[in-house]
Design a protein around this motif. Structure first.
Motif, PDB file in Angstrom:
ATOM      1  N   SER A  88      18.504   9.335   8.268  1.00 50.15           N
ATOM      2  CA  SER A  88      19.305   8.578   7.226  1.00 50.15           C
ATOM      3  C   SER A  88      18.737   7.997   6.525  1.00 50.15           C
ATOM      4  N   GLU A  89      19.037   6.018   5.981  1.00 50.57           N
ATOM      5  CA  GLU A  89      18.400   5.677   4.651  1.00 50.57           C
ATOM      6  C   GLU A  89      17.079   5.183   5.695  1.00 50.57           C
ATOM      7  N   ALA A  90      16.610   4.835   6.837  1.00 50.08           N
ATOM      8  CA  ALA A  90      16.040   4.296   6.468  1.00 50.08           C
ATOM      9  C   ALA A  90      14.893   4.722   6.903  1.00 50.08           C
ATOM     10  N   MET A  91      14.733   6.459   6.369  1.00 51.72           N
ATOM     11  CA  MET A  91      13.856   6.853   5.798  1.00 51.72           C
ATOM     12  C   MET A  91      12.841   6.644   5.359  1.00 51.72           C
ATOM     13  N   MET A  92      13.821   6.290   3.772  1.00 54.01           N
ATOM     14  CA  MET A  92      13.034   5.708   2.857  1.00 54.01           C
ATOM     15  C   MET A  92      12.186   4.497   2.666  1.00 54.01           C
ATOM     16  N   THR A 159      19.090  10.735   1.133  1.00 56.15           N
ATOM     17  CA  THR A 159      19.653  10.676   3.032  1.00 56.15           C
ATOM     18  C   THR A 159      20.772   9.796   2.539  1.00 56.15           C
ATOM     19  N   ASP A 160      21.430   8.801   3.624  1.00 60.52           N
ATOM     20  CA  ASP A 160      22.418   8.541   3.385  1.00 60.52           C
ATOM     21  C   ASP A 160      23.225   8.009   5.332  1.00 60.52           C
ATOM     22  N   GLY A 161      23.512   6.749   5.149  1.00 57.01           N
ATOM     23  CA  GLY A 161      24.323   6.184   6.106  1.00 57.01           C
ATOM     24  C   GLY A 161      23.102   6.303   7.543  1.00 57.01           C
ATOM     25  N   GLU A 162      23.608   6.808   8.701  1.00 62.93           N
ATOM     26  CA  GLU A 162      22.567   6.280   9.926  1.00 62.93           C
ATOM     27  C   GLU A 162      22.883   7.236  10.324  1.00 62.93           C
ATOM     28  N   PRO A 163      22.255   7.939  11.181  1.00 67.87           N
ATOM     29  CA  PRO A 163      22.376   9.623  11.821  1.00 67.87           C
ATOM     30  C   PRO A 163      22.986   9.006  13.269  1.00 67.87           C
ATOM     31  N   SER A 164      23.358  10.428  13.604  1.00 65.42           N
ATOM     32  CA  SER A 164      24.223  10.464  15.267  1.00 65.42           C
ATOM     33  C   SER A 164      23.471  11.202  15.910  1.00 65.42           C
ATOM     34  N   LEU A 165      23.074  10.605  17.216  1.00 65.32           N
ATOM     35  CA  LEU A 165      22.261  11.436  18.556  1.00 65.32           C
ATOM     36  C   LEU A 165      22.690  11.607  19.143  1.00 65.32           C
ATOM     37  N   THR A 195      19.515   2.128  14.800  1.00 69.81           N
ATOM     38  CA  THR A 195      20.240   2.523  15.347  1.00 69.81           C
ATOM     39  C   THR A 195      21.343   3.809  15.547  1.00 69.81           C
ATOM     40  N   THR A 196      22.449   4.229  15.920  1.00 73.40           N
ATOM     41  CA  THR A 196      22.690   5.808  15.816  1.00 73.40           C
ATOM     42  C   THR A 196      23.778   5.286  15.664  1.00 73.40           C
ATOM     43  N   LEU A 221       9.661   6.479  14.663  1.00 67.51           N
ATOM     44  CA  LEU A 221       8.859   5.495  13.032  1.00 67.51           C
ATOM     45  C   LEU A 221       9.441   3.755  13.077  1.00 67.51           C
ATOM     46  N   ALA A 222      10.605   3.114  13.599  1.00 70.84           N
ATOM     47  CA  ALA A 222      10.387   1.906  13.667  1.00 70.84           C
ATOM     48  C   ALA A 222       9.905   1.431  14.379  1.00 70.84           C
ATOM     49  N   ALA A 223      10.754   1.026  15.511  1.00 70.32           N
ATOM     50  CA  ALA A 223      10.474   0.395  16.345  1.00 70.32           C
ATOM     51  C   ALA A 223      10.643   1.060  18.111  1.00 70.32           C
ATOM     52  N   GLU A 224      11.006   0.574  19.084  1.00 68.81           N
ATOM     53  CA  GLU A 224      10.827   0.653  20.517  1.00 68.81           C
ATOM     54  C   GLU A 224      12.920   1.084  20.871  1.00 68.81           C
ATOM     55  N   VAL A 225      13.025   1.645  20.610  1.00 73.40           N
ATOM     56  CA  VAL A 225      14.793   1.533  21.138  1.00 73.40           C
ATOM     57  C   VAL A 225      15.421   2.069  22.641  1.00 73.40           C
ATOM     58  N   GLN A 226      15.724   1.902  22.866  1.00 70.38           N
ATOM     59  CA  GLN A 226      16.655   1.365  24.500  1.00 70.38           C
ATOM     60  C   GLN A 226      17.045   2.852  24.569  1.00 70.38           C
ATOM     61  N   ILE A 227      17.704   3.077  24.330  1.00 67.63           N
ATOM     62  CA  ILE A 227      18.606   4.711  24.871  1.00 67.63           C
ATOM     63  C   ILE A 227      17.571   5.760  24.978  1.00 67.63           C
ATOM     64  N   CYS A 228      16.355   5.474  23.479  1.00 69.01           N
ATOM     65  CA  CYS A 228      15.872   6.547  23.292  1.00 69.01           C
ATOM     66  C   CYS A 228      15.400   6.538  24.486  1.00 69.01           C
ATOM     67  N   LYS A 229      14.423   5.779  24.926  1.00 75.80           N
ATOM     68  CA  LYS A 229      13.747   5.330  26.336  1.00 75.80           C
ATOM     69  C   LYS A 229      14.247   5.531  27.749  1.00 75.80           C
ATOM     70  N   LEU A 230      15.662   5.062  27.816  1.00 73.17           N
ATOM     71  CA  LEU A 230      16.602   5.192  28.947  1.00 73.17           C
ATOM     72  C   LEU A 230      16.490   7.088  28.575  1.00 73.17           C
ATOM     73  N   MET A 231      16.310   7.974  28.006  1.00 77.24           N
ATOM     74  CA  MET A 231      16.905   9.492  27.511  1.00 77.24           C
ATOM     75  C   MET A 231      15.484   9.995  27.643  1.00 77.24           C
TER      76      MET A 231
END
Length: 413
Positions: A88-92, A159-165, A195-196, A221-231
């Motif tokens: 995604s664009e956040a990787m730049m 890179t483009d847009g947002e990722p789709s988890l 975001t996803t 690579l950025a900060a803690e995301v709640q959905i990733c932590k729960l998964m």
């Protein structure tokens, strides 16, 4: 009036070009930023102006990955892993040098090589996600070069847009559900976005992953995301957020050892494998895996088809083909070597003056007072089984490369 009008348009044109150049510079970054390094994060003086604490921290960082659980537990040495990379664009962003994307692709190549070196009879596939969709760039394979070639083709991709988890997880899950029960099912996600963009309810996808015993691990690579932590918590995976470039690599390489497998998850069963014989023909012949003419190769033990590399699955009869060194390298995960213990300075039983493995002399206590090494560490480590002493470099080499203690092997022979 016409001349003045032309001069005015010319002036406006030059201003627009300058604005465009400035905008492009802000997006791509300056040239000096590519070589920028935070050297003060490596060298830090203490209150007395000494670098003794820095040297000690570097030595502790060198051995910190060795302190792991060495208990004999059941592990799934035949692994099937999907590596999902965020494009995604956040990787730049350039908080990781030279950028998140470049560093991720570089570390991903190193991870693939080390993954297959420590897990030679395992398989790995790669999925990239950007713009709200997911794309599989390589299928499950036991050849690391197939995955590395797929990664190199993505280095110049925008890179483009947002990722789709959710799309990435569903794509990986649709392949892993067909994996045999004797192999572990794993997903590793490198995610730089906060975001996803998902088409449905991602909680249903997480429940499906739990029911199908698919372990998901995430490196943020950025900060803690709640959905990733729960998964990760529900699927019994690991979740970590990088602090710097070195920590990023440590988080990736912590996933290389195979995870433990519970008795209720997988039942013990026999796995049919073939040990093909190598051939070298006088004239080239077509291989069954790539349909290319080759001189050397291996002959399948069941259908006698010719293949290029090991380990792999026969493309004709689907028999798992390995060699004895591959099984030997996977075997050390089941019975890991014990961690060496540090020998303090005040130990009166310290008799060896040289490392048992490389024969390099240990630092003396008198040399420590001169500032050669910190006084807190002696620079020697002992195997509790054979009582031999090793230097820090041999300690790391024994536990990360050969996985056998030279002192114990010498006592056996």
């Amino acid at each position: 009036m016409s001349k003045q009008h032309k001069q005015k348009n010319l002036t406006e044109e030059f201003i627009d070009v300058d604005d465009e150049i400035q905008t492009n510079t802000q997006q791509t970054g300056y040239a000096w930023e590519e070589e920028y390094k935070r050297s003060w994060d490596v060298l830090q003086e203490d209150e007395d102006g000494s670098l003794k604490r820095t040297v000690e921290n570097l030595q502790q960082r060198k051995r910190k990955r060795l302190f792991r659980d060495t208990a004999t537990i059941r592990r799934g040495i035949i692994r099937h892993m999907f590596l999902i990379i965020d494009l995604s664009e956040a990787m730049m962003e350039k908080d990781l040098r030279p950028s998140r994307l470049d560093l991720t692709l570089s570390y991903a190549e190193q991870f693939i090589l080390e993954y297959f070196d420590q897990n030679p009879i395992s398989q790995l596939a790669i999925i990239v996600t950007k713009g709200g969709y997911a794309e599989k760039i390589s299928d499950l394979t036991g050849n690391p070069m197939d995955n590395i070639r797929a990664l190199k083709n993505k280095k110049n991709t925008d890179t483009d847009g947002e990722p789709s988890l959710q799309n990435s997880l569903e794509m990986a899950r649709s392949t892993l559900i067909h994996v045999p029960s004797h192999g572990s099912r794993e997903i590793l996600i490198i995610m730089g976005s906060l975001t996803t963009c998902d088409p449905g309810d991602i909680y249903d996808t997480i429940d499906n992953l739990v029911n199908e015993n698919i372990r998901v691990s995430v490196v943020g690579l950025a900060a803690e995301v709640q959905i990733c932590k729960l998964m990760c918590k529900k699927t019994k995976g690991t979740y970590g957020v990088v602090l710097n470039e070195a920590h990023f690599k440590d988080l990736l390489f912590e996933i290389i050892p195979p995870p433990p497998v519970s008795n209720t998850q997988n039942k013990a069963e026999l796995v049919i494998m073939g040990f093909p014989s190598s051939v070298s023909d006088s004239s080239p012949s077509l291989c069954a895996c790539h349909s290319k003419p080759t001189i050397g190769g291996y002959i399948c033990a069941r259908c006698h088809s010719k293949i290029c590399d090991l380990p792999t699955d026969c493309p004709v009869c689907e028999l798992t083909l390995v060699s004895s060194p591959h099984l030997a390298r996977s075997y050390h995960h089941l019975f890991p070597i014990n961690n060496f213990v540090e020998v303090p300075w005040n130990n009166n039983s310290v008799s060896p003056t040289h490392c048992f493995s490389c024969q390099i002399p240990f630092p003396s206590f008198l040399g420590v007072r001169g500032g050669a090494v910190p006084i807190e560490t002696s620079g020697r480590y002992k195997c509790n089984r054979c009582q031999q002493h090793f230097c820090i470099d041999c300690d790391v080499f024994v536990h990360e490369v050969i996985h056998n203690c030279p002192g114990c092997l010498a006592a056996i022979h």
